[in-house]
Scaffold this motif. Structure first.
Motif, PDB file in Angstrom:
ATOM      1  N   GLU A   1       0.906  -1.314   0.009  1.00 32.58           N
ATOM      2  CA  GLU A   1      -0.078   0.072  -0.017  1.00 32.58           C
ATOM      3  C   GLU A   1       0.949   1.059  -0.014  1.00 32.58           C
ATOM      4  O   GLU A   1       1.846   1.345   0.496  1.00 32.58           O
ATOM      5  CB  GLU A   1      -0.872  -0.133   1.231  1.00 32.58           C
TER       6      GLU A   1
ATOM      7  N   TRP B   1       1.121   5.289   0.768  1.00 30.32           N
ATOM      8  CA  TRP B   1       0.747   6.413   1.675  1.00 30.32           C
ATOM      9  C   TRP B   1       1.660   7.603   1.384  1.00 30.32           C
ATOM     10  O   TRP B   1       2.956   7.533   1.294  1.00 30.32           O
ATOM     11  CB  TRP B   1       0.531   6.111   3.159  1.00 30.32           C
TER      12      TRP B   1
ATOM     13  N   SER C   1      -3.140   4.463  -1.312  1.00 33.42           N
ATOM     14  CA  SER C   1      -4.179   3.940  -0.534  1.00 33.42           C
ATOM     15  C   SER C   1      -4.645   5.017   0.609  1.00 33.42           C
ATOM     16  O   SER C   1      -5.858   4.678   0.985  1.00 33.42           O
ATOM     17  CB  SER C   1      -3.582   2.908   0.565  1.00 33.42           C
ATOM     18  N   GLY C   2      -4.114   6.078   0.739  1.00 35.36           N
ATOM     19  CA  GLY C   2      -4.530   7.168   1.697  1.00 35.36           C
ATOM     20  C   GLY C   2      -3.596   8.267   1.701  1.00 35.36           C
ATOM     21  O   GLY C   2      -2.495   8.072   1.373  1.00 35.36           O
TER      22      GLY C   2
ATOM     23  N   PRO D   1      -3.499   5.214  10.454  1.00 35.31           N
ATOM     24  CA  PRO D   1      -4.458   4.265   9.830  1.00 35.31           C
ATOM     25  C   PRO D   1      -4.367   3.157  10.798  1.00 35.31           C
ATOM     26  O   PRO D   1      -3.352   2.714  11.788  1.00 35.31           O
ATOM     27  CB  PRO D   1      -3.760   3.902   8.386  1.00 35.31           C
TER      28      PRO D   1
END
Length: 233
Positions: free
Chosen positions: A87, A89, A106-107, A114
């Motif tokens: 992921e 970030w 992913s964010g 998270p």
């Protein structure tokens, strides 16, 4: 292994090559945390040898690739190719973002960690600037503060009179280093900045990992308090 340092329970830093930004040389470093589920969280990944990659993946699978400052977003690209299932970030893109990435995030990093790493790491964005919204991390088990660009320490180099003068004028020259003048000036909302810094200083850290400078293992709190004194005035 050259450039590999174990700083505590579940925390490793790996030094990368010297790079140039705005004409100045910068040392590089990534931070690797072994999370509670056994996976790896890699912040500001740097070019690494096959030996280093083999040693890391022997610890656990690389599951999170993180950029905590706008100037490091570009570093995610190469590691995304190496670990396509990890992921991604990043902090939000700003005018200071270096080589904006189009990778599928992913964010975007914010004030709360998270769920994937909340048991191991706390985080706090430094608010108040349009140019640099860096996210600081605190690794609880090793009591380590992880910083990106907001605090730097640059060695004076023989025969580099101009660059040495720039480091001194900019407020980042060794041995004390600090926050560069341009970053300081970008923080217009000093109230938001003070609140952010106080949150960081509330953490019970005993060492500091700098992306551009030494790993601080002695008098770490005093070092950070000096570096951020300008923000608390």
């Amino acid at each position: 292994m050259s450039g590999w340092s174990e700083l505590g329970d579940g925390l490793v830093v790996v030094d990368g090559p010297v790079v140039r930004d705005t004409g100045m040389p910068f040392t590089t470093r990534m931070t690797v945390v072994t999370l509670s589920d056994g996976s790896l969280w890699v912040e500001s990944p740097v070019p690494a040898s096959y030996e280093t990659l083999t040693r890391l993946t022997a610890i656990g699978p690389v599951r999170h690739l993180v950029s905590n400052t706008p100037r490091h977003v570009w570093r995610l690209d190469a590691w995304h190719e190496l670990f396509p299932d990890a992921e991604l970030w990043s902090v939000r893109h700003t005018p200071a973002t270096l080589r904006r990435s189009t990778l599928p995030l992913s964010g975007v990093l914010g004030a709360e960690p998270p769920a994937a790493w909340a048991a191991d790491l706390d985080q706090a964005p430094l608010l108040g600037s349009r140019l640099l919204e860096e996210v600081c991390f605190f690794h609880r088990r090793s009591r380590t503060l992880v910083l990106g660009d907001v605090v730097q320490v640059h060695q004076q180099l023989p025969g580099r009179a101009f660059s040495n003068a720039v480091k001194r004028w900019g407020g980042v020259a060794a041995p004390d280093g600090g926050t560069s003048v341009d970053i300081r000036l970008s923080f217009r909302d000093r109230g938001a900045l003070r609140a952010s810094v106080r949150r960081v200083l509330d953490w019970d850290f005993s060492q500091v990992v700098l992306a551009h400078g030494p790993v601080v293992t002695h008098d770490a709190r005093a070092f950070v308090e000096r570096a951020f004194a300008w923000a608390l005035d």
